[in-house]
Design a protein around this motif. Structure first.
Motif, short mmCIF file in Angstrom:
data_model
loop_
_atom_site.label_atom_id
_atom_site.label_comp_id
_atom_site.label_asym_id
_atom_site.label_seq_id
_atom_site.Cartn_x
_atom_site.Cartn_y
_atom_site.Cartn_z
N GLU A 286 0.91 -1.39 -0.01
CA GLU A 286 0.13 0.09 -0.09
C GLU A 286 1.02 1.21 -0.02
O GLU A 286 1.72 1.54 0.85
CB GLU A 286 -1.06 0.05 1.25
CG GLU A 286 -1.94 1.44 1.09
CD GLU A 286 -2.86 1.34 0.01
OE1 GLU A 286 -2.86 2.28 -0.75
OE2 GLU A 286 -3.30 0.17 -0.41
N GLY A 287 0.80 2.14 -0.93
CA GLY A 287 1.21 3.27 -1.14
C GLY A 287 2.76 3.21 -1.57
O GLY A 287 3.69 4.25 -1.95
N ASN A 288 3.22 1.86 -2.00
CA ASN A 288 4.49 1.92 -2.66
C ASN A 288 4.71 1.82 -4.09
O ASN A 288 3.79 0.78 -4.64
CB ASN A 288 5.50 0.57 -2.16
CG ASN A 288 5.31 0.67 -0.57
OD1 ASN A 288 5.92 1.71 0.17
ND2 ASN A 288 5.21 -0.31 0.37
N GLY A 289 5.57 2.57 -4.78
CA GLY A 289 5.29 2.70 -6.31
C GLY A 289 6.74 2.85 -6.74
O GLY A 289 7.75 2.99 -5.97
N GLY A 290 6.81 2.99 -8.12
CA GLY A 290 8.14 3.08 -8.66
C GLY A 290 9.09 1.89 -8.54
O GLY A 290 10.22 2.26 -8.56
N LEU A 291 8.37 0.83 -8.59
CA LEU A 291 9.34 -0.27 -8.17
C LEU A 291 9.00 -1.35 -9.32
O LEU A 291 8.32 -1.27 -10.06
CB LEU A 291 9.04 -0.86 -6.88
CG LEU A 291 8.98 -0.10 -5.79
CD1 LEU A 291 8.43 -0.76 -4.50
CD2 LEU A 291 10.61 0.38 -5.29
N TYR A 292 10.14 -2.20 -9.24
CA TYR A 292 10.49 -3.54 -10.23
C TYR A 292 10.16 -4.72 -9.50
O TYR A 292 10.97 -4.92 -8.43
CB TYR A 292 11.56 -3.44 -11.17
CG TYR A 292 11.67 -4.62 -11.87
CD1 TYR A 292 11.08 -4.79 -13.11
CD2 TYR A 292 12.64 -5.47 -11.52
CE1 TYR A 292 11.39 -5.71 -14.30
CE2 TYR A 292 13.20 -6.42 -12.28
CZ TYR A 292 12.60 -6.60 -13.66
OH TYR A 292 12.76 -7.73 -14.51
N PHE A 293 9.16 -5.80 -9.59
CA PHE A 293 9.00 -6.91 -9.02
C PHE A 293 9.23 -8.24 -9.83
O PHE A 293 9.02 -8.10 -11.01
CB PHE A 293 7.60 -6.95 -8.33
CG PHE A 293 7.60 -6.23 -7.18
CD1 PHE A 293 7.35 -6.32 -6.13
CD2 PHE A 293 6.96 -4.60 -7.45
CE1 PHE A 293 7.27 -5.44 -4.99
CE2 PHE A 293 6.73 -3.66 -6.64
CZ PHE A 293 6.99 -4.26 -5.32
N ALA A 294 10.03 -9.07 -9.16
CA ALA A 294 10.08 -10.59 -9.90
C ALA A 294 9.79 -11.35 -8.70
O ALA A 294 10.36 -11.25 -7.49
CB ALA A 294 11.45 -10.64 -10.52
N ASN A 295 9.05 -12.44 -8.78
CA ASN A 295 8.62 -13.61 -7.76
C ASN A 295 8.25 -12.79 -6.64
O ASN A 295 8.60 -13.35 -5.43
CB ASN A 295 9.89 -14.45 -7.47
CG ASN A 295 9.52 -15.86 -7.16
OD1 ASN A 295 8.51 -16.15 -7.22
ND2 ASN A 295 10.38 -16.52 -6.23
N CYS A 296 7.35 -11.93 -6.71
CA CYS A 296 6.89 -11.13 -5.79
C CYS A 296 7.63 -10.37 -4.68
O CYS A 296 7.58 -10.22 -3.50
CB CYS A 296 5.87 -12.17 -4.90
SG CYS A 296 4.57 -12.90 -5.61
N VAL A 297 8.91 -10.15 -5.18
CA VAL A 297 9.94 -9.44 -4.54
C VAL A 297 10.43 -8.05 -5.17
O VAL A 297 10.72 -8.30 -6.49
CB VAL A 297 11.04 -10.33 -4.18
CG1 VAL A 297 12.41 -9.60 -3.48
CG2 VAL A 297 10.70 -11.46 -3.33
N ALA A 298 10.62 -7.19 -4.60
CA ALA A 298 11.03 -5.67 -5.24
C ALA A 298 12.54 -6.17 -5.64
O ALA A 298 13.32 -6.23 -4.60
CB ALA A 298 10.85 -4.50 -4.49
N GLU A 299 12.98 -5.76 -6.86
CA GLU A 299 14.37 -5.74 -7.18
C GLU A 299 14.73 -4.60 -7.85
O GLU A 299 13.90 -3.86 -8.39
CB GLU A 299 14.48 -7.10 -8.12
CG GLU A 299 14.23 -8.42 -7.42
CD GLU A 299 14.43 -9.60 -8.31
OE1 GLU A 299 14.82 -9.39 -9.62
OE2 GLU A 299 14.36 -10.92 -8.11
#
Length: 332
Positions: A286-299
């Motif tokens: 919630e409220g987190n953006g501008g991210l890149y995810f793989a396998n449900c983990v931010a990388e």
């Protein structure tokens, strides 16, 4: 000759990245979407939601109480998908609306159709895509992968931004989920020659389209946050998935793909959808953006995706290419 050599290097790079990702998939436990709660009839749009990863994403959003609009070209395929979803869940709220991402006019009509329903929009999943097809130009004059994977979704998102902004509230942001790929690492995007390349390299074009998705996603999230809007934008890499995207894969490599699928080296479309569902619905984000995810983990995505100048250049060029008017810009 130089262009051919570059494409050959890109092909090698893409396959090396894919092998690395497959090895990682083998030795990393598959993660499932966590922190997902019932959405109580909230509204979602999933492009390409009638097949592959998109179908599984649609199905899971319905299971979690969302009303989902499948935006795709084929009504027959969408009706079949709806029937399969309702077979397992008779209460599922899912319907179809026409969208052809290879036509910017169709993108505009789709956005207009949805707005005519006078509904909020809580989640937009830009999932549809094509991978390494033969060279084709769209009716708008763009290379197919560039428009379907990137530019069509760019325009659709901008046209629906006002609804997303109106829907998002404090502690319950509206969410944009853009499906990219680890192949973005192999890009060779040239901003001075974005469209009119004299040589078509299908692998580099694919990588560039996925790279462009991440660049513009980061820029859009920054614009929304700067204005104080309650809308988050994130990208996902679904993994190396045994899906219809491999339709144009070289015939000599198709047996290897089938063997990898049988041995469960490749993810299934259902497994590939988990990260999209996690990013679309999890309360953990919630409220987190501008991210890149793989396998449900931010990388971390590739270092070049964080280049602010490149983000701005692509954004401004995309506005021009998609013929976006000042009225259609949520920030003007």
């Amino acid at each position: 000759m130089a262009a051919l050599l570059r494409e050959f290097c890109t092909i090698l790079h893409v396959h090396l990245i894919a092998v690395f990702d497959l090895i990682r998939q083998l030795f990393t436990p598959h993660c499932y979407a966590k922190g997902v709660v019932n959405q109580n009839g909230h509204i979602a749009i999933v492009t390409g939601g009638a097949s592959g990863i998109g179908f599984e994403t649609t199905k899971k959003l319905c299971t979690n109480g969302m009303r989902v609009f499948i935006a795709s070209r084929s009504e027959e395929e969408a009706n079949d998908a709806i029937e399969r979803i309702r077979r397992d869940d008779p209460e599922a709220s899912v319907e179809w609306m026409y969208l052809d991402l290879a036509s910017l006019m169709s993108v505009r009509r789709c956005a207009s159709t949805f707005k005519s329903y006078d509904l909020p929009l809580h989640v937009l999943v830009n999932n549809a895509g094509v991978m390494i097809p033969p060279f084709m130009k769209t009716e708008d004059g763009f290379e197919l992968q560039f428009q379907v994977n990137y530019l069509g979704h760019f325009l659709l998102t901008l046209l629906l931004s006002d609804l997303l902004i109106k829907t998002g509230v404090h502690n319950k942001c509206a969410r944009i989920v853009n499906v990219s790929s680890v192949a973005h690492i192999c890009e060779d995007l040239d901003m001075n020659n974005l469209i009119d390349r004299t040589f078509y390299g299908k692998y580099s074009s694919y990588s560039n389209s996925k790279f462009a998705i991440i660049l513009s996603s980061y820029r859009l999230h920054q614009k929304l946050m700067t204005r104080g809007n309650h809308v988050t934008v994130n990208c996902v890499h679904p993994g190396v998935v045994n899906s219809e995207l491999f339709h144009h894969y070289h015939w000599a490599l198709q047996p290897l793909r089938r063997i990898c699928a049988m041995l469960h080296v490749l993810k299934t479309p259902e497994e590939g959808s988990e990260t999209s569902v996690y990013v679309a619905l999890s309360t953990e984000l919630e409220g987190n953006g501008g991210l890149y995810f793989a396998n449900c983990v931010a990388e971390k995505s590739s270092s070049r995706t964080y280049d602010k100048c490149l983000q701005n250049e692509l954004w401004d060029r995309s506005i021009e290419l998609a013929s976006v008017t000042e009225k259609e810009l949520f920030y003007d």
